[in-house]
Design an enzyme around this catalytic site. Structure first.
Site, mmCIF file in Angstrom:
data_model
loop_
_atom_site.group_PDB
_atom_site.id
_atom_site.type_symbol
_atom_site.label_atom_id
_atom_site.label_comp_id
_atom_site.label_asym_id
_atom_site.label_seq_id
_atom_site.Cartn_x
_atom_site.Cartn_y
_atom_site.Cartn_z
ATOM 1 N N SER A 153 0.864 -1.188 0.000
ATOM 2 C CA SER A 153 0.000 0.000 0.000
ATOM 3 C C SER A 153 0.894 1.229 0.000
ATOM 4 O O SER A 153 2.053 1.158 0.451
ATOM 5 C CB SER A 153 -0.858 0.010 1.265
ATOM 6 N N TYR A 166 -2.556 -0.881 10.367
ATOM 7 C CA TYR A 166 -2.448 -1.101 8.921
ATOM 8 C C TYR A 166 -1.113 -0.556 8.381
ATOM 9 O O TYR A 166 -0.412 -1.231 7.628
ATOM 10 C CB TYR A 166 -3.633 -0.420 8.235
HETATM 11 P P1 NAD Z 1 -11.153 -6.278 -0.493
HETATM 12 O O1 NAD Z 1 -11.764 -6.140 0.846
HETATM 13 O O2 NAD Z 1 -12.021 -6.261 -1.690
HETATM 14 O O3 NAD Z 1 -10.233 -7.576 -0.563
HETATM 15 C C1 NAD Z 1 -9.606 -8.155 0.543
HETATM 16 C C2 NAD Z 1 -9.536 -9.636 0.292
HETATM 17 O O4 NAD Z 1 -8.863 -10.267 1.375
HETATM 18 C C3 NAD Z 1 -10.936 -10.267 0.213
HETATM 19 O O5 NAD Z 1 -10.978 -11.127 -0.904
HETATM 20 C C4 NAD Z 1 -11.036 -11.058 1.497
HETATM 21 O O6 NAD Z 1 -11.818 -12.229 1.362
HETATM 22 C C5 NAD Z 1 -9.586 -11.432 1.720
HETATM 23 N N1 NAD Z 1 -9.338 -11.841 3.095
HETATM 24 C C6 NAD Z 1 -9.727 -11.231 4.239
HETATM 25 N N2 NAD Z 1 -9.316 -11.953 5.303
HETATM 26 C C7 NAD Z 1 -8.676 -13.042 4.815
HETATM 27 C C8 NAD Z 1 -8.013 -14.158 5.395
HETATM 28 N N3 NAD Z 1 -7.928 -14.295 6.728
HETATM 29 N N4 NAD Z 1 -7.470 -15.084 4.578
HETATM 30 C C9 NAD Z 1 -7.542 -14.960 3.237
HETATM 31 N N5 NAD Z 1 -8.138 -13.935 2.631
HETATM 32 C C10 NAD Z 1 -8.687 -12.976 3.407
HETATM 33 O O7 NAD Z 1 -10.099 -5.080 -0.570
HETATM 34 P P2 NAD Z 1 -8.967 -4.759 -1.655
HETATM 35 O O8 NAD Z 1 -8.899 -3.299 -1.729
HETATM 36 O O9 NAD Z 1 -9.147 -5.534 -2.896
HETATM 37 O O10 NAD Z 1 -7.658 -5.242 -0.863
HETATM 38 C C11 NAD Z 1 -6.692 -6.114 -1.425
HETATM 39 C C12 NAD Z 1 -5.307 -5.707 -0.957
HETATM 40 O O11 NAD Z 1 -4.993 -4.425 -1.497
HETATM 41 C C13 NAD Z 1 -5.167 -5.577 0.560
HETATM 42 O O12 NAD Z 1 -3.926 -6.101 0.973
HETATM 43 C C14 NAD Z 1 -5.198 -4.079 0.774
HETATM 44 O O13 NAD Z 1 -4.513 -3.689 1.938
HETATM 45 C C15 NAD Z 1 -4.479 -3.608 -0.477
HETATM 46 N N6 NAD Z 1 -4.712 -2.205 -0.805
HETATM 47 C C16 NAD Z 1 -5.936 -1.749 -1.214
HETATM 48 C C17 NAD Z 1 -6.089 -0.415 -1.524
HETATM 49 C C18 NAD Z 1 -7.387 0.154 -1.991
HETATM 50 O O14 NAD Z 1 -7.472 1.389 -2.148
HETATM 51 N N7 NAD Z 1 -8.406 -0.627 -2.264
HETATM 52 C C19 NAD Z 1 -5.009 0.457 -1.414
HETATM 53 C C20 NAD Z 1 -3.783 -0.033 -0.999
HETATM 54 C C21 NAD Z 1 -3.645 -1.359 -0.696
#
Ligand code: NAD
Length: 268
Positions: A153, A166
């Site tokens: 991130s 986080y």
């Molecule tokens: P999201 O909530 O759509 O996806 C998160 C995923 O993690 C889901 O599929 C969920 O089922 C899975 N998950 C949760 N707990 C779990 C566990 N114990 N075991 C296995 N899987 C698990 O959100 P996203 O935005 O797609 O996030 C994906 C990644 O991207 C994360 O690491 C998040 O920190 C990172 N991220 C997202 C953003 C953003 O703006 N969306 C920005 C920076 C980083």
């Protein structure tokens, strides 16, 4: 037909039932990879991603696993072995937030995020590296012995009030990635990270799903638009492919310039 830079490769994508992980799983399949689609609590959503891949004549299997549990992590890689004969790419994407002001953050909030976002990434990466080593190099498949891609991130660099758990987890992922790359790149295990900025997914819906929230968020993004999951998926395909074979131990920021301290754009 689109180019298929991951033809013949096998990938495990964690947290692939929604958001960024889902988009990466679909883009990997389109690029020619067979994909282990990991879901956690939402099996139906994981199955739906797998069905989408199968319907485009790709190869995929859904596997339920909590990536913070070592035994569950083994299930993901065993599925890659059983269905596809091995694994070439890990995308350690699963993550969550449990926000709270620092003085109100419970140990449970802290552990939930560290266990998933940092320890889960470590467990998956360690198991992936063990499997790569055991399999040996197959130059016809990939120039690397294996590839690990962490989804970190911008908050591996930008401190984030109200989300100390986080930011600490993602800061940890940065040095986990770099230490792992330093230690293992000599045996051609290629380790990198993508640092997304603000991408429209369920994790941060309240930050973009009303016009007022979107306007506020856009002040943090010099490029003037909120990111889409496809922005991250396209970068992941490239980083995992042999086109990026000389990219080692790097974090690719895919953030519309969010990490450029936009509040200093007018001189600060
Ligand atoms: P999201 O909530 O759509 O996806 C998160 C995923 O993690 C889901 O599929 C969920 O089922 C899975 N998950 C949760 N707990 C779990 C566990 N114990 N075991 C296995 N899987 C698990 O959100 P996203 O935005 O797609 O996030 C994906 C990644 O991207 C994360 O690491 C998040 O920190 C990172 N991220 C997202 C953003 C953003 O703006 N969306 C920005 C920076 C980083």
């Amino acid at each position: 037909m689109k180019p298929r830079p991951l033809e013949g490769q096998r990938a495990v994508v964690t947290g692939a039932s929604s958001g960024i992980g889902r988009a990466i799983a679909l883009a990997f399949a389109e690029a020619g990879a067979a994909v282990v689609v990991n879901h956690h609590s939402d099996a139906e959503a994981g199955e739906a991603v797998t069905k989408d891949i199968l319907s485009m004549e790709g190869r995929a299997v859904s596997v339920g696993a909590d990536v913070s549990r070592p035994r569950d992590v083994l299930k993901l890689f065993d599925a890659a072995d059983a269905h596809f004969g091995g694994v070439d790419i890990l995308v350690a994407n699963a993550g969550a937030q449990a926000d709270a002001p620092f003085l109100e953050m419970t140990l449970e909030d802290w552990r939930k995020v560290i266990d998933l976002d940092l320890t889960g990434a470590f467990l998956c990466a360690q198991e992936a590296a063990r499997r790569f080593r055991r399999q040996g190099l197959e130059p016809n498949r990939s120039a690397a012995l294996g590839k690990v891609l962490f989804v970190s991130s911008v908050h591996q660099r930008i401190p984030w009030a109200g989300r100390a758990n986080y930011a600490a987890a993602k800061g940890g992922v940065k040095l986990l990635m770099e230490s792992m790359a330093q230690e293992l790149s000599g045996e051609k295990i290629r380790v990198n990270a993508i640092a997304p900025g603000a991408i429209k997914t369920p994790i941060n819906a309240e930050a973009w799903d009303t016009p007022a929230a979107a306007r506020k968020l856009l002040k943090l993004i010099p490029y003037g638009r909120i990111g889409e999951v496809e922005d991250i998926a396209a970068s992941a395909v490239w980083l995992a492919s042999d086109q990026a074979d000389y990219v080692v131990g790097t974090t690719l920021f895919v953030d519309g310039g969010m990490s450029l301290y936009p509040s200093f754009a007018d001189g600060g």
